[in-house]
Design a protein around this motif. Structure first.
Motif, PDB file in Angstrom:
ATOM      1  N   ARG A   1       0.832  -1.205   0.000  1.00  0.00           N
ATOM      2  CA  ARG A   1       0.000   0.000   0.000  1.00  0.00           C
ATOM      3  C   ARG A   1       0.868   1.257   0.000  1.00  0.00           C
ATOM      4  O   ARG A   1       0.538   2.265  -0.620  1.00  0.00           O
ATOM      5  CB  ARG A   1      -0.933   0.005   1.216  1.00  0.00           C
TER       6      ARG A   1
ATOM      7  N   GLU B   1       3.758   1.622  -1.395  1.00  0.00           N
ATOM      8  CA  GLU B   1       4.255   1.875  -2.740  1.00  0.00           C
ATOM      9  C   GLU B   1       3.139   2.336  -3.679  1.00  0.00           C
ATOM     10  O   GLU B   1       3.365   3.126  -4.581  1.00  0.00           O
ATOM     11  CB  GLU B   1       4.934   0.612  -3.286  1.00  0.00           C
ATOM     12  N   GLN B   2       1.935   1.865  -3.445  1.00  0.00           N
ATOM     13  CA  GLN B   2       0.810   2.245  -4.315  1.00  0.00           C
ATOM     14  C   GLN B   2       0.300   3.654  -4.026  1.00  0.00           C
ATOM     15  O   GLN B   2      -0.423   4.235  -4.824  1.00  0.00           O
ATOM     16  CB  GLN B   2      -0.336   1.231  -4.161  1.00  0.00           C
ATOM     17  N   HIS B   3       0.628   4.183  -2.863  1.00  0.00           N
ATOM     18  CA  HIS B   3       0.178   5.535  -2.504  1.00  0.00           C
ATOM     19  C   HIS B   3       1.360   6.439  -2.196  1.00  0.00           C
ATOM     20  O   HIS B   3       1.616   6.756  -1.035  1.00  0.00           O
ATOM     21  CB  HIS B   3      -0.768   5.487  -1.299  1.00  0.00           C
TER      22      HIS B   3
ATOM     23  N   PRO C   1       2.503  13.037  -2.265  1.00  0.00           N
ATOM     24  CA  PRO C   1       2.157  13.932  -3.370  1.00  0.00           C
ATOM     25  C   PRO C   1       3.408  14.530  -4.014  1.00  0.00           C
ATOM     26  O   PRO C   1       4.403  14.791  -3.342  1.00  0.00           O
ATOM     27  CB  PRO C   1       1.312  15.018  -2.707  1.00  0.00           C
TER      28      PRO C   1
ATOM     29  N   ARG D   1       9.206  14.707  -5.001  1.00  0.00           N
ATOM     30  CA  ARG D   1       8.381  14.211  -3.894  1.00  0.00           C
ATOM     31  C   ARG D   1       9.213  13.621  -2.770  1.00  0.00           C
ATOM     32  O   ARG D   1      10.395  13.337  -2.943  1.00  0.00           O
ATOM     33  CB  ARG D   1       7.351  13.190  -4.385  1.00  0.00           C
TER      34      ARG D   1
ATOM     35  N   GLU E   1       1.516  11.037   6.239  1.00  0.00           N
ATOM     36  CA  GLU E   1       1.263  10.497   4.894  1.00  0.00           C
ATOM     37  C   GLU E   1       1.476   8.975   4.880  1.00  0.00           C
ATOM     38  O   GLU E   1       0.722   8.248   4.234  1.00  0.00           O
ATOM     39  CB  GLU E   1       2.185  11.162   3.866  1.00  0.00           C
TER      40      GLU E   1
ATOM     41  N   ARG F   1      -1.481   7.326   6.586  1.00  0.00           N
ATOM     42  CA  ARG F   1      -2.666   7.281   5.724  1.00  0.00           C
ATOM     43  C   ARG F   1      -2.501   6.229   4.615  1.00  0.00           C
ATOM     44  O   ARG F   1      -3.451   5.561   4.243  1.00  0.00           O
ATOM     45  CB  ARG F   1      -2.940   8.655   5.117  1.00  0.00           C
ATOM     46  N   ALA F   2      -1.276   6.092   4.119  1.00  0.00           N
ATOM     47  CA  ALA F   2      -1.046   5.138   3.027  1.00  0.00           C
ATOM     48  C   ALA F   2      -1.187   3.693   3.505  1.00  0.00           C
ATOM     49  O   ALA F   2      -1.786   2.870   2.820  1.00  0.00           O
ATOM     50  CB  ALA F   2       0.340   5.362   2.423  1.00  0.00           C
TER      51      ALA F   2
END
Ligand code: ZN
Length: 435
Positions: free
Chosen positions: A226, A228-230, A233, A285, A326, A329-330
């Protein structure tokens, strides 16, 4: 003995920093300091030297007036050279193929010794800087950076507010950015922050013969996916926009149009850079690398606790707190997110003004073929500590290097062309002329 011989003598002293300081050869560090005194007698006669508790060196060259002092930095510890495969012994400082070979030739004794050579000659010629000039050489940049932080505390307590601070950073490179032709001198105006974050999954364990579904390791693996997928920003920070604008004249076609007006094409540029991965993505980022995993202690035992260490490099404009948030949340709430250690990104120094001009004049005079571009350094340096007492901290290494040469930093076959190293002495001589 000429300059290259002095350089080689200092490279032969294995001032290796290690994570476990008990394994360090402290005698090498004191031998290094002694050798400096022998090789640079005029400098040591004219400049005041304080050896800090950890062995870091702080020199003060009294200036003619009381303007803002400058600080030139270069650490003298090096990373280990234990890996096999070196073409020349890492601490023999061999001279072959017009190069000096060995650990520290680029990082960072090359810079330190070039700086000392220039100072020694200027002292001999009777030169005095306009304002106080400090030279700082850390003894533990590769591990804790404790020396730099102690030096900053000392200077701060004495009310010293430096103007120009120069430390290691970008080099003069011909091939650092796709689509950009010719040499670019990359001057770091900021550096990314860092956070060590631990993901922890805890579930009942037991015998490996009777596993339950969704155990600690499975839960952890899902969290890593997850993450890596998120990704965090992607944004175009001000110094990255400045860099693109500075590179624009060396590009062509559509790339030139985009680079000329990065604010206007912000979204397209962020998308292109992020999609490139690697350095392109790292400049837009906060990145996260999962570097270590732990599970159970035996092959036939189910882990009750599985952990992943995330090494995050924090984009300018973000913070440690935001980065942890962050990540949380990811990954969701199946795993616990713990902050192990962290430091915010550095403030951004201006790519304009008198201190910037002095530095870039010396660069332009030494590397007339190069265009100067501000950039955000992706790694951490000792100079981050100095941002507490100076608003003009720059990170530049006065060497013209190929991608292959840059790849030898912290790796095997670190080496520098003799001509490149001699040019670095010229750079420091010109910079001293500005101070
Ligand atoms: Zn270094």
């Amino acid at each position: 003995m000429d300059a290259v011989d002095r350089f080689r003598a200092l490279l032969r002293i294995p001032t290796v920093s290690r994570g476990d300081t008990a394994l360090e050869d402290r005698e090498a560090f004191s031998r290094f300091r002694g050798t400096l005194t022998e090789l640079y007698p005029r400098l040591h006669e004219r400049l005041e030297l304080e050896v800090l508790a950890d062995g870091s060196l702080l020199y003060r060259w009294p200036g003619r007036g009381d303007g803002a002092p400058a600080v030139l930095m270069a650490h003298h510890d090096v990373v280990p050279a234990d890996e096999p495969g070196w073409r020349h012994e890492p601490f023999a400082a061999e001279l072959a193929d017009d190069r000096v070979w060995g650990r520290g030739t680029l990082d960072d004794k090359g810079t330190l010794v070039a700086m000392l050579e220039a100072v020694e000659s200027r002292v001999a010629a009777g030169f005095e800087p306009a304002a106080d000039l400090y030279l700082f050489s850390g003894a533990n940049e590769e591990t804790t950076g404790a020396g730099a932080s102690a030096a900053v505390e000392l200077l701060s307590a004495r009310g010293v507010r430096p103007g120009l601070v120069l430390d290691e950073g970008g080099a003069v490179a011909a091939d650092a950015f796709p689509g950009v032709s010719g040499d670019v001198a990359f001057v770091g105006v900021a550096e990314k922050g860092m956070a060590g974050i631990r993901l922890v999954a805890e579930k009942p364990g037991g015998h490996a013969a009777t596993p339950a579904r969704n155990g600690a390791t499975t839960t952890l693996a899902r969290a890593i996916l997850r993450l890596e997928q998120h990704p965090a920003p992607a944004r175009l920070s001000a110094p990255v926009a400045q860099m693109l604008r500075a590179l624009a004249p060396r590009t062509s076609g559509l790339q030139r149009r985009l680079f000329r007006s990065p604010e206007r094409y912000r979204r397209a540029l962020v998308r292109i850079l992020a999609a490139r991965g690697g350095e392109g993505e790292a400049i837009v980022r906060t990145t996260r690398a999962v570097t270590r995993l732990t599970g159970s202690a035996a092959d036939n035992v189910i882990a009750e606790r599985a952990t992943a260490t995330v090494n995050a490099r924090i984009a300018v404009g973000s913070s440690v707190a935001r980065t942890v948030d962050e990540v949380r949340r990811a990954v969701g709430d199946e795993v616990r997110v713990e902050l192990v250690a962290g430091g915010d990104p550095s403030p951004v120094s201006p790519a304009a003004g008198p201190e910037w001009d002095r530095l870039t004049r010396a660069i332009a005079a030494t590397f007339p073929e190069a265009v100067v571009a501000p950039y955000v350094m992706l790694q951490a340096s000792d100079s981050r500590h100095f941002t507490a007492i100076s608003d003009t901290v720059y990170r530049f290494m006065p060497f013209d290097l190929t991608a292959a040469e840059r790849g030898t930093l912290h790796a095997i076959d670190e080496s520098v062309r003799v001509a490149t190293w001699l040019r670095a002495i010229d750079f420091f001589d010109r910079l001293l002329g500005e101070l």
